[in-house]
Design a protein around this motif. Structure first.
Motif, PDB file in Angstrom:
ATOM      1  N   SER A 264       0.855  -1.195   0.000  1.00  0.00           N
ATOM      2  CA  SER A 264       0.000   0.000   0.000  1.00  0.00           C
ATOM      3  C   SER A 264       0.886   1.237   0.000  1.00  0.00           C
ATOM      4  O   SER A 264       1.919   1.262   0.673  1.00  0.00           O
ATOM      5  CB  SER A 264      -0.891   0.039   1.251  1.00  0.00           C
ATOM      6  OG  SER A 264      -1.797  -1.032   1.268  1.00  0.00           O
ATOM      7  N   THR A 265       0.477   2.258  -0.730  1.00  0.00           N
ATOM      8  CA  THR A 265       1.166   3.545  -0.685  1.00  0.00           C
ATOM      9  C   THR A 265       0.531   4.414   0.399  1.00  0.00           C
ATOM     10  O   THR A 265      -0.537   4.095   0.931  1.00  0.00           O
ATOM     11  CB  THR A 265       1.078   4.270  -2.027  1.00  0.00           C
ATOM     12  OG1 THR A 265      -0.311   4.602  -2.267  1.00  0.00           O
ATOM     13  CG2 THR A 265       1.611   3.420  -3.178  1.00  0.00           C
ATOM     14  N   HIS A 266       1.177   5.528   0.694  1.00  0.00           N
ATOM     15  CA  HIS A 266       0.570   6.477   1.644  1.00  0.00           C
ATOM     16  C   HIS A 266      -0.755   7.004   1.096  1.00  0.00           C
ATOM     17  O   HIS A 266      -1.708   7.213   1.859  1.00  0.00           O
ATOM     18  CB  HIS A 266       1.538   7.623   1.921  1.00  0.00           C
ATOM     19  CG  HIS A 266       2.692   7.219   2.779  1.00  0.00           C
ATOM     20  ND1 HIS A 266       2.576   7.029   4.139  1.00  0.00           N
ATOM     21  CD2 HIS A 266       3.990   6.946   2.475  1.00  0.00           C
ATOM     22  CE1 HIS A 266       3.750   6.657   4.636  1.00  0.00           C
ATOM     23  NE2 HIS A 266       4.622   6.599   3.658  1.00  0.00           N
ATOM     24  N   ALA A 267      -0.842   7.186  -0.218  1.00  0.00           N
ATOM     25  CA  ALA A 267      -2.097   7.651  -0.823  1.00  0.00           C
ATOM     26  C   ALA A 267      -3.189   6.602  -0.669  1.00  0.00           C
ATOM     27  O   ALA A 267      -4.351   6.938  -0.389  1.00  0.00           O
ATOM     28  CB  ALA A 267      -1.878   7.977  -2.298  1.00  0.00           C
ATOM     29  N   ASN A 268      -2.845   5.326  -0.851  1.00  0.00           N
ATOM     30  CA  ASN A 268      -3.827   4.245  -0.643  1.00  0.00           C
ATOM     31  C   ASN A 268      -4.389   4.289   0.774  1.00  0.00           C
ATOM     32  O   ASN A 268      -5.607   4.230   0.986  1.00  0.00           O
ATOM     33  CB  ASN A 268      -3.176   2.872  -0.832  1.00  0.00           C
ATOM     34  CG  ASN A 268      -2.719   2.572  -2.237  1.00  0.00           C
ATOM     35  OD1 ASN A 268      -1.746   1.822  -2.413  1.00  0.00           O
ATOM     36  ND2 ASN A 268      -3.365   3.115  -3.239  1.00  0.00           N
ATOM     37  N   ILE A 269      -3.487   4.378   1.746  1.00  0.00           N
ATOM     38  CA  ILE A 269      -3.898   4.357   3.152  1.00  0.00           C
ATOM     39  C   ILE A 269      -4.758   5.572   3.485  1.00  0.00           C
ATOM     40  O   ILE A 269      -5.798   5.456   4.145  1.00  0.00           O
ATOM     41  CB  ILE A 269      -2.661   4.291   4.063  1.00  0.00           C
ATOM     42  CG1 ILE A 269      -1.937   2.953   3.867  1.00  0.00           C
ATOM     43  CG2 ILE A 269      -3.050   4.477   5.535  1.00  0.00           C
ATOM     44  CD1 ILE A 269      -0.578   2.876   4.524  1.00  0.00           C
ATOM     45  N   THR A 270      -4.352   6.739   3.004  1.00  0.00           N
ATOM     46  CA  THR A 270      -5.130   7.957   3.259  1.00  0.00           C
ATOM     47  C   THR A 270      -6.527   7.848   2.672  1.00  0.00           C
ATOM     48  O   THR A 270      -7.519   8.227   3.311  1.00  0.00           O
ATOM     49  CB  THR A 270      -4.400   9.179   2.672  1.00  0.00           C
ATOM     50  OG1 THR A 270      -3.138   9.322   3.327  1.00  0.00           O
ATOM     51  CG2 THR A 270      -5.218  10.456   2.875  1.00  0.00           C
ATOM     52  N   SER A 271      -6.638   7.299   1.467  1.00  0.00           N
ATOM     53  CA  SER A 271      -7.943   7.145   0.824  1.00  0.00           C
ATOM     54  C   SER A 271      -8.839   6.198   1.626  1.00  0.00           C
ATOM     55  O   SER A 271     -10.032   6.467   1.824  1.00  0.00           O
ATOM     56  CB  SER A 271      -7.752   6.610  -0.597  1.00  0.00           C
ATOM     57  OG  SER A 271      -8.988   6.436  -1.235  1.00  0.00           O
TER      58      SER A 271
END
Length: 224
Positions: A163-170
């Motif tokens: 997971s990327t940071h963007a994935n987690i934030t979403s």
């Protein structure tokens, strides 16, 4: 210095609120930010950026768990949480698949993890080692890889999912909206912290919202 990781950056708005409780006491968002600042500095060890080096960690649900996770992210690493109940062959599979540079563990897991780390040339750190003072941390692009979690392995060997940071934030933003999280909420964590439900749906959503997470070192039905 405010973190460029969205989840961690939001903690600056809730400094005096209680973020996490465990068997050792209660900790505010300010405590969490300060401890992860020191932890990230220790992981960097004078470098400017871990540049997505994998860092595994084996820590029971606690303030120390969140500190380790946030320290890895603030240093620019990829967090690889290890299951507390996996037998040695399963831990070996995760370590061999992700090839971490370091592994952080709490006292109760040192005897198990130490020979696995030594045989693979992995640096072993105790949670108490995450205490070096410096405020210089890398900027984290949201497209960076942030975490590797492993599938349950029902139909084959467990596979690492990135997971990327963007994935987690979403994920956090959609769950916070759907579940109507607020800073006045308080949740008892009874889920393991090597799968997405406990990590994101409970801990991350609560800390995104300024809420409180009450942790237990392990699941105990009568106590819950």
């Amino acid at each position: 210095m405010a973190s460029t990781v969205p989840l961690i950056g939001r903690a600056e708005a809730f400094t005096e609120r209680i973020a996490v409780s465990d068997d050792d006491g209660t900790y505010t968002y300010a405590d969490l930010v300060a401890a992860s600042t020191r932890g990230a500095s220790r992981l960097l060890g004078g470098r400017e950026d871990l540049e997505e080096a994998r860092v595994a960690f084996m820590i029971e649900p606690s303030f120390a768990y969140v500190v380790a996770q946030w320290s890895i992210w603030r240093a620019g690493g990829i967090a690889v949480p290890l299951c507390l109940t996996h037998p040695v062959p399963e831990l070996e599979h995760v370590l061999e698949t992700t090839t971490p540079e370091m592994v952080i563990c709490s006292t109760g897991y040192v005897d198990m993890v130490s020979p696995l780390a030594a045989s693979r040339g992995i640096v072993l750190l105790a949670v108490t080692d995450l205490d070096t003072r410096s405020d210089r941390h890398p900027e984290i692009d949201p497209r960076r890889r942030a975490m590797i979690l492993f599938t349950s392995g029902t139909t084959g060997r467990p596979k690492g999912v990135v997971s990327t940071h963007a994935n987690i934030t979403s994920q956090i933003e959609s769950l916070v909206e759907a579940w109507r999280w607020s800073a006045d909420d308080r949740i008892l964590l009874t889920l393991p912290l090597h799968h997405v439900h406990g990590i994101v749906n409970v801990v991350a959503c609560a800390l995104w919202s300024g809420a409180r997470v009450d942790t237990m070192p392990g699941f105990d039905a009568p106590e819950v």
